[in-house]
Design a protein around this motif. Structure first.
Motif, PDB file in Angstrom:
ATOM      1  N   ASP A 188      96.009  -7.407 -69.322  1.00  0.00           N
ATOM      2  CA  ASP A 188      95.172  -8.549 -68.768  1.00  0.00           C
ATOM      3  C   ASP A 188      93.843  -8.317 -69.596  1.00  0.00           C
ATOM      4  O   ASP A 188      93.280  -7.371 -70.067  1.00  0.00           O
ATOM      5  CB  ASP A 188      94.906  -8.450 -67.246  1.00  0.00           C
ATOM      6  N   GLU A 246      90.393  -5.965 -72.954  1.00  0.00           N
ATOM      7  CA  GLU A 246      91.556  -5.807 -72.440  1.00  0.00           C
ATOM      8  C   GLU A 246      91.774  -4.578 -71.641  1.00  0.00           C
ATOM      9  O   GLU A 246      91.308  -3.459 -72.039  1.00  0.00           O
ATOM     10  CB  GLU A 246      92.542  -5.568 -73.600  1.00  0.00           C
ATOM     11  N   LYS A 287      85.607 -11.683 -63.866  1.00  0.00           N
ATOM     12  CA  LYS A 287      86.772 -12.873 -63.954  1.00  0.00           C
ATOM     13  C   LYS A 287      87.617 -12.208 -64.855  1.00  0.00           C
ATOM     14  O   LYS A 287      87.731 -11.393 -65.876  1.00  0.00           O
ATOM     15  CB  LYS A 287      86.080 -14.107 -64.627  1.00  0.00           C
ATOM     16  N   LYS A 288      89.230 -12.712 -64.539  1.00  0.00           N
ATOM     17  CA  LYS A 288      90.123 -12.461 -65.307  1.00  0.00           C
ATOM     18  C   LYS A 288      90.580 -13.597 -65.929  1.00  0.00           C
ATOM     19  O   LYS A 288      90.582 -14.576 -65.634  1.00  0.00           O
ATOM     20  CB  LYS A 288      91.490 -12.131 -64.312  1.00  0.00           C
ATOM     21  N   ILE A 289      90.410 -13.401 -67.364  1.00  0.00           N
ATOM     22  CA  ILE A 289      90.581 -14.675 -68.412  1.00  0.00           C
ATOM     23  C   ILE A 289      92.187 -15.014 -68.337  1.00  0.00           C
ATOM     24  O   ILE A 289      92.455 -15.991 -68.472  1.00  0.00           O
ATOM     25  CB  ILE A 289      89.928 -14.177 -69.537  1.00  0.00           C
ATOM     26  N   LYS A 290      93.035 -14.063 -68.626  1.00  0.00           N
ATOM     27  CA  LYS A 290      94.329 -14.366 -68.754  1.00  0.00           C
ATOM     28  C   LYS A 290      95.203 -13.057 -68.451  1.00  0.00           C
ATOM     29  O   LYS A 290      94.985 -12.022 -68.679  1.00  0.00           O
ATOM     30  CB  LYS A 290      94.858 -14.778 -70.201  1.00  0.00           C
ATOM     31  N   SER A 291      96.300 -13.435 -67.782  1.00  0.00           N
ATOM     32  CA  SER A 291      97.065 -12.423 -67.254  1.00  0.00           C
ATOM     33  C   SER A 291      98.232 -12.169 -68.384  1.00  0.00           C
ATOM     34  O   SER A 291      98.619 -13.053 -69.129  1.00  0.00           O
ATOM     35  CB  SER A 291      98.350 -12.681 -66.154  1.00  0.00           C
ATOM     36  N   LYS A 292      99.002 -10.963 -68.425  1.00  0.00           N
ATOM     37  CA  LYS A 292      99.916 -10.547 -69.633  1.00  0.00           C
ATOM     38  C   LYS A 292     101.025 -11.674 -69.224  1.00  0.00           C
ATOM     39  O   LYS A 292     101.643 -11.973 -70.173  1.00  0.00           O
ATOM     40  CB  LYS A 292     100.293  -9.007 -69.206  1.00  0.00           C
ATOM     41  N   GLU A 293     101.523 -12.026 -68.023  1.00  0.00           N
ATOM     42  CA  GLU A 293     102.432 -12.784 -67.914  1.00  0.00           C
ATOM     43  C   GLU A 293     102.301 -14.149 -68.149  1.00  0.00           C
ATOM     44  O   GLU A 293     103.059 -14.883 -68.737  1.00  0.00           O
ATOM     45  CB  GLU A 293     102.539 -13.045 -66.317  1.00  0.00           C
ATOM     46  N   GLU A 294     100.818 -14.496 -68.487  1.00  0.00           N
ATOM     47  CA  GLU A 294     100.642 -16.040 -68.969  1.00  0.00           C
ATOM     48  C   GLU A 294     100.822 -16.121 -70.427  1.00  0.00           C
ATOM     49  O   GLU A 294     100.880 -17.223 -70.986  1.00  0.00           O
ATOM     50  CB  GLU A 294      99.322 -16.447 -68.380  1.00  0.00           C
ATOM     51  N   ALA A 295     100.805 -14.851 -71.179  1.00  0.00           N
ATOM     52  CA  ALA A 295     100.809 -15.056 -72.516  1.00  0.00           C
ATOM     53  C   ALA A 295     102.111 -15.347 -72.974  1.00  0.00           C
ATOM     54  O   ALA A 295     102.937 -15.135 -72.507  1.00  0.00           O
ATOM     55  CB  ALA A 295     100.313 -13.759 -73.251  1.00  0.00           C
TER      56      ALA A 295
END
Length: 84
Positions: free
Chosen positions: A28, A44, A76-84
Motif C-alpha cells: 500500500d 510504501e 491517508k492511504k493513496i492506493k492499495s496493492k489491489e487497485e494497482a
C-alpha cells in the motif's frame, strides 16, 4: 464476513472513539503528516505487524516505526496493492 488477521486494524468505516480504521497491507502507498528530509511524503508499506516498515518513494530510504507511531504519522492511504 471478513476474516480477522493481524493486518486488520478494524473494518472500513468502523469507528472507535471517533477514529476511522483502515486496512494496511504490504504494498500500500500512504501519505504522512511530515515529509522525509528528501521532500517526499509518499511511502510504501513493506511490513505490517507490531512494527511498520516504510520505504520512502522519493529516495528509497527504509524506516521501521512502531505500530502506534506509524498510525499517528499516516494521514491517508493513496492506493492499495489491489487497485494497482
Amino acid at each position: 464476513m471478513l476474516p480477522l488477521s493481524p493486518l486488520v486494524l478494524g473494518l472500513n468505516g468502523e469507528t472507535l472513539k471517533g477514529r476511522n480504521f483502515m486496512y494496511y497491507n504490504i504494498g500500500d502507498m500512504v501519505r504522512t503528516k511530515k515529509p522525509h528530509p528528501c521532500g517526499s511524503k509518499l511511502w510504501e508499506i513493506t511490513r505490517v505487524g507490531v512494527d511498520f516498515k516504510l520505504k520512502c518513494e522519493g529516495c528509497g530510504h527504509i524506516v521501521m516505526l512502531s505500530r502506534e507511531k506509524a498510525l499517528k504519522a499516516i494521514t491517508k492511504k493513496i492506493k492499495s496493492k489491489e487497485e494497482a
